[in-house]
Design a protein around this motif. Structure first.
Motif, PDB file in Angstrom:
ATOM      1  N   VAL A 181       0.824  -1.183   0.093  1.00 28.04           N
ATOM      2  CA  VAL A 181      -0.149   0.120   0.048  1.00 28.04           C
ATOM      3  C   VAL A 181       0.851   1.295  -0.088  1.00 28.04           C
ATOM      4  CG1 VAL A 181      -1.902   1.066   1.163  1.00 28.04           C
ATOM      5  CG2 VAL A 181      -1.812  -1.226   1.217  1.00 28.04           C
ATOM      6  N   CYS A 182       0.822   1.985  -1.195  1.00 30.71           N
ATOM      7  CA  CYS A 182       1.712   3.118  -1.223  1.00 30.71           C
ATOM      8  C   CYS A 182       1.411   4.266  -0.730  1.00 30.71           C
ATOM      9  CB  CYS A 182       2.194   3.136  -2.777  1.00 30.71           C
ATOM     10  SG  CYS A 182       3.437   4.430  -3.548  1.00 30.71           S
ATOM     11  N   HIS A 183       1.923   4.816   0.184  1.00 28.03           N
ATOM     12  CA  HIS A 183       1.817   6.067   1.107  1.00 28.03           C
ATOM     13  C   HIS A 183       0.291   6.351   1.565  1.00 28.03           C
ATOM     14  CE1 HIS A 183       4.200   9.675   1.788  1.00 28.03           C
ATOM     15  NE2 HIS A 183       3.106  10.600   1.648  1.00 28.03           N
ATOM     16  N   PRO A 184       0.150   5.286   2.349  1.00 26.46           N
ATOM     17  CA  PRO A 184      -1.477   5.553   3.022  1.00 26.46           C
ATOM     18  C   PRO A 184      -1.333   6.514   3.959  1.00 26.46           C
ATOM     19  CG  PRO A 184      -0.341   3.615   4.009  1.00 26.46           C
ATOM     20  CD  PRO A 184       0.606   4.316   2.948  1.00 26.46           C
ATOM     21  N   VAL A 194      -6.952  -1.393   5.644  1.00 27.86           N
ATOM     22  CA  VAL A 194      -7.085  -2.001   6.951  1.00 27.86           C
ATOM     23  C   VAL A 194      -8.429  -2.727   7.108  1.00 27.86           C
ATOM     24  CG1 VAL A 194      -7.434  -1.616   9.453  1.00 27.86           C
ATOM     25  CG2 VAL A 194      -5.619  -0.444   8.197  1.00 27.86           C
ATOM     26  N   GLU A 195      -9.445  -2.210   6.476  1.00 33.37           N
ATOM     27  CA  GLU A 195     -10.779  -2.947   6.481  1.00 33.37           C
ATOM     28  C   GLU A 195     -10.597  -4.196   5.486  1.00 33.37           C
ATOM     29  OE1 GLU A 195     -14.860  -3.877   6.790  1.00 33.37           O
ATOM     30  OE2 GLU A 195     -13.373  -2.815   7.800  1.00 33.37           O
ATOM     31  N   ALA A 196      -9.954  -4.200   4.406  1.00 30.76           N
ATOM     32  CA  ALA A 196      -9.881  -5.319   3.409  1.00 30.76           C
ATOM     33  C   ALA A 196      -8.927  -6.280   4.359  1.00 30.76           C
ATOM     34  CB  ALA A 196      -8.961  -4.919   2.372  1.00 30.76           C
ATOM     35  N   ALA A 197      -8.164  -5.928   5.088  1.00 31.93           N
ATOM     36  CA  ALA A 197      -7.100  -7.017   5.897  1.00 31.93           C
ATOM     37  C   ALA A 197      -8.037  -7.626   7.045  1.00 31.93           C
ATOM     38  CB  ALA A 197      -6.192  -6.296   6.486  1.00 31.93           C
ATOM     39  N   ARG A 198      -8.924  -6.896   7.298  1.00 35.58           N
ATOM     40  CA  ARG A 198     -10.089  -7.445   8.521  1.00 35.58           C
ATOM     41  C   ARG A 198     -10.831  -8.595   7.919  1.00 35.58           C
ATOM     42  NH1 ARG A 198     -14.974  -6.950  10.389  1.00 35.58           N
ATOM     43  NH2 ARG A 198     -15.512  -5.398   8.707  1.00 35.58           N
ATOM     44  N   LEU A 199     -11.272  -8.226   6.666  1.00 36.78           N
ATOM     45  CA  LEU A 199     -12.176  -9.178   5.826  1.00 36.78           C
ATOM     46  C   LEU A 199     -11.616 -10.503   5.468  1.00 36.78           C
ATOM     47  CD1 LEU A 199     -14.478  -6.771   4.029  1.00 36.78           C
ATOM     48  CD2 LEU A 199     -14.919  -7.812   6.309  1.00 36.78           C
ATOM     49  N   ARG A 214       1.358   6.079  11.823  1.00 39.06           N
ATOM     50  CA  ARG A 214       0.997   5.599  13.098  1.00 39.06           C
ATOM     51  C   ARG A 214       0.119   6.884  13.937  1.00 39.06           C
ATOM     52  NH1 ARG A 214       2.609   1.105  14.707  1.00 39.06           N
ATOM     53  NH2 ARG A 214       4.532   0.237  13.873  1.00 39.06           N
ATOM     54  N   GLN A 215       0.412   8.175  13.527  1.00 35.30           N
ATOM     55  CA  GLN A 215      -0.247   9.201  13.841  1.00 35.30           C
ATOM     56  C   GLN A 215      -1.644   9.399  13.275  1.00 35.30           C
ATOM     57  OE1 GLN A 215       0.752  11.701  16.492  1.00 35.30           O
ATOM     58  NE2 GLN A 215      -1.489  11.956  16.174  1.00 35.30           N
ATOM     59  N   ILE A 216      -1.631   9.010  12.050  1.00 35.32           N
ATOM     60  CA  ILE A 216      -3.276   9.049  11.489  1.00 35.32           C
ATOM     61  C   ILE A 216      -4.083   7.908  12.041  1.00 35.32           C
ATOM     62  CG2 ILE A 216      -4.416   8.487   9.131  1.00 35.32           C
ATOM     63  CD1 ILE A 216      -1.849   9.937   7.887  1.00 35.32           C
ATOM     64  N   ALA A 217      -3.483   6.993  12.112  1.00 31.52           N
ATOM     65  CA  ALA A 217      -4.154   5.622  12.906  1.00 31.52           C
ATOM     66  C   ALA A 217      -4.856   5.959  14.038  1.00 31.52           C
ATOM     67  CB  ALA A 217      -3.139   4.326  12.802  1.00 31.52           C
ATOM     68  N   ALA A 218      -3.661   6.800  14.835  1.00 32.33           N
ATOM     69  CA  ALA A 218      -4.318   7.173  16.271  1.00 32.33           C
ATOM     70  C   ALA A 218      -5.370   8.204  16.260  1.00 32.33           C
ATOM     71  CB  ALA A 218      -2.986   7.628  17.146  1.00 32.33           C
ATOM     72  N   ILE A 222      -7.866   3.789  14.014  1.00 34.26           N
ATOM     73  CA  ILE A 222      -7.611   2.736  12.960  1.00 34.26           C
ATOM     74  C   ILE A 222      -6.667   1.771  13.631  1.00 34.26           C
ATOM     75  CG2 ILE A 222      -6.972   2.265  10.538  1.00 34.26           C
ATOM     76  CD1 ILE A 222      -7.559   5.084   9.750  1.00 34.26           C
ATOM     77  N   ASP A 223      -7.034   0.711  13.710  1.00 39.16           N
ATOM     78  CA  ASP A 223      -6.079  -0.479  14.312  1.00 39.16           C
ATOM     79  C   ASP A 223      -5.157  -0.924  13.226  1.00 39.16           C
ATOM     80  OD1 ASP A 223      -5.237  -2.314  15.605  1.00 39.16           O
ATOM     81  OD2 ASP A 223      -6.803  -3.526  16.120  1.00 39.16           O
ATOM     82  N   ILE A 224      -3.945  -0.549  13.283  1.00 43.11           N
ATOM     83  CA  ILE A 224      -2.945  -1.254  12.325  1.00 43.11           C
ATOM     84  C   ILE A 224      -1.908  -2.002  13.142  1.00 43.11           C
ATOM     85  CG2 ILE A 224      -2.983   0.999  10.805  1.00 43.11           C
ATOM     86  CD1 ILE A 224      -0.307   1.836  12.297  1.00 43.11           C
ATOM     87  N   SER A 225      -2.258  -2.541  14.423  1.00 44.36           N
ATOM     88  CA  SER A 225      -1.309  -3.511  15.013  1.00 44.36           C
ATOM     89  C   SER A 225      -1.230  -4.809  14.355  1.00 44.36           C
ATOM     90  CB  SER A 225      -2.151  -3.584  16.570  1.00 44.36           C
ATOM     91  OG  SER A 225      -3.249  -4.322  16.468  1.00 44.36           O
ATOM     92  N   GLY A 226      -0.129  -5.274  14.295  1.00 42.06           N
ATOM     93  CA  GLY A 226       0.211  -6.479  13.510  1.00 42.06           C
ATOM     94  C   GLY A 226       0.523  -6.091  12.177  1.00 42.06           C
ATOM     95  N   LEU A 227       0.217  -5.112  11.544  1.00 40.82           N
ATOM     96  CA  LEU A 227       0.654  -4.714  10.272  1.00 40.82           C
ATOM     97  C   LEU A 227       1.958  -4.271   9.903  1.00 40.82           C
ATOM     98  CD1 LEU A 227      -2.566  -3.048   8.889  1.00 40.82           C
ATOM     99  CD2 LEU A 227      -2.157  -5.453   8.990  1.00 40.82           C
TER     100      LEU A 227
END
Length: 470
Positions: A181-184, A194-199, A214-218, A222-227
């Motif tokens: 994923v280029c520059h999210p 992240v939603e596609a990963a959840r599914l 990480r700042q955007i996720a916070a 948005i849960d990016i743990s484990g990615l």
């Protein structure tokens, strides 16, 4: 048609009185009737089914559609407003094909006090062939009425959005595909993967400035743990590193984030470090159009601005390959222009004819091609019939090949904003499928784009295994 409606009361009706109604059956009539009654018989909606199951191989109207014209005739003309249906006994002798003109005639044969009337009923086609005969009994009005003719609401058909849901569902059971994923670096571009990963569709590798991601996720929970995150200095560095992951085989697909499309595609197209193959890179929109009965693909509306004939060969073949991946075994490809005849002053008509001949010679494979076709002839069977176009593609196109990017982009956006369509997008012809998303895309369209890439990546795995086995 008169502006006023006047009924005949029971006391005014005489033996021998008659009335007639003529109606041409359209595909919209058939589909609207089917929606109203919940009728699912495919011979009323699918030409392929009609060719298998019916005489003459044409789409048939529901028999009761023809019979329902009696109700209109009784309520509108004779006896007119205030009439109530009692019973009917009808024998059908011929089907009604879409396009047939049906004339229904009712004639009074008996009056039964206090206010019932019995009619002979006859329906014929434009050929004179009888569609049905029988009798009907109604309760005639006893109160005289003269009133303005009612203006009915206009009704239109909208197919349920299901194309994207079907594509996403088709990925269930498939192993997730690794996607660079280029520059999210904004909410929308991070939430999608992240939603596609959840599914369970993909295993995203987030390529971009780690602290910013990480700042955007916070900020947006948005849960990016484990990615996995691959740190980069800026958007250009993100594009270079994301493409490198795909080139090395660590990622099986590439997804655009919040950087500009040109910036990422510049790295994709690099001869030394990019993802080029011998085939021209092109974009395909997969459209879910509620007013069209099948998946519709449009190419190219995002990459090739003014493609040459040679470019269009690859554009067509890329789209055909995608159609095969999506389960369309022999896609129908319409090569679009402004007209449906070859006209030397319109270059796209010459190129359309050349592409069709190339398909005849095996230079393009896996599909039925026809062109030039105007847009209406490509997607509407009745429009094609009016122009006397005999073609297995006209009116049934799965793929629309546009003359240039401007035409394709406008067509896709017109369908989205005027026909309530949704569009998923993917770039083909590179070493890996490339998901191009837009900020305007719905969440479902983003997931569908991921799902298409997953299907394509899995098809490539199967192909590579078969080649290795040889």
């Amino acid at each position: 048609m008169p502006e006023m409606m006047e009924n005949k009361t029971f006391d005014e009706i005489r033996i021998g009185d008659s009335a007639t109604l003529t109606r041409t059956c359209s595909m919209d009539d058939v589909e609207l009737f089917g929606v109203a009654i919940g009728g699912l018989n495919p011979t009323h909606y699918s030409l392929e089914s009609a060719e298998i199951f019916t005489r003459g191989g044409k789409i048939k109207a529901h028999s009761m559609w023809g019979c329902s014209l009696l109700s209109a005739l009784f309520g509108n003309e004779l006896p007119g407003p205030g009439t109530s249906y009692r019973s009917q006994d009808i024998t059908f002798t011929a089907p009604i094909d879409v396009g047939d003109t049906v004339t229904v005639t009712v004639t009074v044969v008996e009056t039964l006090p206090p206010h019932d009337v019995v009619f002979d009923c006859l329906a014929t086609k434009q050929t004179g062939e009888r569609v049905y005969t029988g009798r009907a009994r109604v309760a005639a009005p006893t109160v005289k009425s003269v009133q303005p003719r009612i203006q009915l609401q206009e009704a239109s058909l909208r197919r349920r959005h299901h194309v994207f849901e079907d594509i996403i569902t088709s990925c269930s059971g498939l192993t997730p595909v690794s996607v660079a994923v280029c520059h999210p670096c904004d909410q929308v571009s991070l939430e999608g993967p992240v939603e596609a990963a959840r599914l369970g569709l993909i295993e995203p590798i987030l390529v971009g400035p780690e602290a910013k991601i990480r700042q955007i996720a916070a900020d947006f929970s948005i849960d990016i743990s484990g990615l996995r995150i691959v740190d980069s200095a800026h958007s250009h560095d993100s594009a270079e590193k994301a493409v490198a992951l795909c080139r090395s085989g660590e990622a099986e697909a590439l997804m655009k984030g919040s950087l500009h499309t040109d910036e990422m595609m510049h790295e994709v197209a690099s001869r030394e470090k990019g993802l080029r193959t011998s085939r021209r890179i092109s974009h395909v929109f997969i459209m879910d159009v509620p007013t069209y009965p099948r998946t519709l693909m449009i190419s190219d509306a995002a990459i090739n601005i003014y493609p040459s004939l040679e470019d269009k060969v690859d554009i067509v073949q890329n789209a055909i390959s995608l159609a095969h991946v999506l389960g369309i075994e022999q896609p129908k490809v319409a090569i679009l222009s402004a007209v449906e005849t070859v006209y030397p002053k319109i270059t796209s008509t010459i190129e359309a004819a050349a592409l069709c001949k190339m398909a005849d010679r095996g230079q393009i494979t896996g599909a039925l091609l026809d062109g030039p076709l105007a847009f209406d002839n490509a997607i509407n069977i009745e429009a094609a019939k009016i122009k006397k176009i005999v073609s297995p593609v006209a009116g049934r196109a799965d793929i629309l090949i546009v003359p240039d990017l401007e035409a394709g982009n406008m067509l896709a956006k017109q369908l989205s904003y005027l026909a309530d369509a949704e569009a998923a997008g993917i770039v083909l012809g590179a070493r890996v499928p490339i998901v191009l998303t837009s900020r305007a895309d719905s969440a479902k369209a983003r997931l569908a784009s991921c799902a298409v890439a997953v299907r394509f990546a899995h098809a490539r795995r199967v192909k590579n295994k078969a080649i290795a086995a040889e």
